[in-house]
Design a protein around this motif. Sequence first.
Motif, PDB file in Angstrom:
ATOM      1  N   THR A 187       2.692  10.365  -3.007  1.00 46.52           N
ATOM      2  CA  THR A 187       4.109  10.806  -3.275  1.00 46.52           C
ATOM      3  C   THR A 187       4.895   9.177  -3.565  1.00 46.52           C
ATOM      4  O   THR A 187       5.465   9.164  -4.098  1.00 46.52           O
ATOM      5  N   CYS A 199       1.034  -4.073   4.112  1.00 43.98           N
ATOM      6  CA  CYS A 199       0.649  -4.660   2.671  1.00 43.98           C
ATOM      7  C   CYS A 199      -0.247  -5.724   3.118  1.00 43.98           C
ATOM      8  O   CYS A 199      -0.493  -6.052   3.906  1.00 43.98           O
ATOM      9  N   VAL A 255       1.078  -0.968   0.216  1.00 40.24           N
ATOM     10  CA  VAL A 255      -0.143  -0.177   0.019  1.00 40.24           C
ATOM     11  C   VAL A 255       0.935   1.387  -0.268  1.00 40.24           C
ATOM     12  O   VAL A 255       1.600   1.291   0.640  1.00 40.24           O
ATOM     13  N   ARG A 256       0.386   1.793  -0.998  1.00 43.50           N
ATOM     14  CA  ARG A 256       1.382   3.222  -1.284  1.00 43.50           C
ATOM     15  C   ARG A 256      -0.219   4.457  -0.774  1.00 43.50           C
ATOM     16  O   ARG A 256      -0.694   4.507  -1.646  1.00 43.50           O
ATOM     17  N   ASP A 257       1.415   5.546  -0.656  1.00 43.94           N
ATOM     18  CA  ASP A 257       0.512   7.011  -0.825  1.00 43.94           C
ATOM     19  C   ASP A 257      -0.097   7.816  -2.116  1.00 43.94           C
ATOM     20  O   ASP A 257       0.818   7.629  -3.076  1.00 43.94           O
ATOM     21  N   LYS A 258      -1.083   8.015  -2.047  1.00 47.52           N
ATOM     22  CA  LYS A 258      -1.497   8.178  -3.130  1.00 47.52           C
ATOM     23  C   LYS A 258      -0.450   8.814  -4.524  1.00 47.52           C
ATOM     24  O   LYS A 258      -0.525   9.137  -5.815  1.00 47.52           O
ATOM     25  N   LYS A 296       5.252   6.957  -2.048  1.00 43.81           N
ATOM     26  CA  LYS A 296       6.240   5.888  -1.290  1.00 43.81           C
ATOM     27  C   LYS A 296       4.792   4.929  -0.419  1.00 43.81           C
ATOM     28  O   LYS A 296       3.676   5.036   0.366  1.00 43.81           O
ATOM     29  N   SER A 297       5.826   4.225   0.966  1.00 49.52           N
ATOM     30  CA  SER A 297       5.217   2.899   0.973  1.00 49.52           C
ATOM     31  C   SER A 297       4.361   3.256   2.240  1.00 49.52           C
ATOM     32  O   SER A 297       5.084   3.903   3.169  1.00 49.52           O
ATOM     33  N   LYS A 298       3.847   3.096   2.684  1.00 51.92           N
ATOM     34  CA  LYS A 298       2.771   3.251   3.797  1.00 51.92           C
ATOM     35  C   LYS A 298       2.830   2.766   4.870  1.00 51.92           C
ATOM     36  O   LYS A 298       2.656   2.533   6.150  1.00 51.92           O
TER      37      LYS A 298
END
Length: 115
Positions: A25, A32, A20-23, A27-29
């Motif tokens: 940036t 997963c 799961v990534r920030d929409k 970057k990984s949140k």
Amino acid sequence: EGDVICVFSQYGEVVNINLVRDKKTGKSKGFCFLCYEDQRSTILAVDNFNGIKIKGRTIRVDHVANYRPPKESEDWDEVTRALHAKGCGVKTPPHTSSDSPSEDEDVPVKKQKGE
């Protein structure tokens, strides 16, 4: 993503992962969703990885009711398309007190897990 698969593949074949990534940036949140080929692998991973430290961080590993494949994309492979269409994991039947599984029977457990 490769590091996650490498660590979790110790207990079985990982067939899909949604890091799961920030929409905004990209970057990984920091978590997963991961799907194994079989539920025994999931049970082993949850039992052995929950609470351990990886790269200085204590991780939480658990089963989830519904595996969340990555958002639809043209890059999806056949496995991801199938997981999105039918889901990943064994559906746990409703528990009844008269149906106590014996030690030798497989107890259905959700195949998915989140980290």
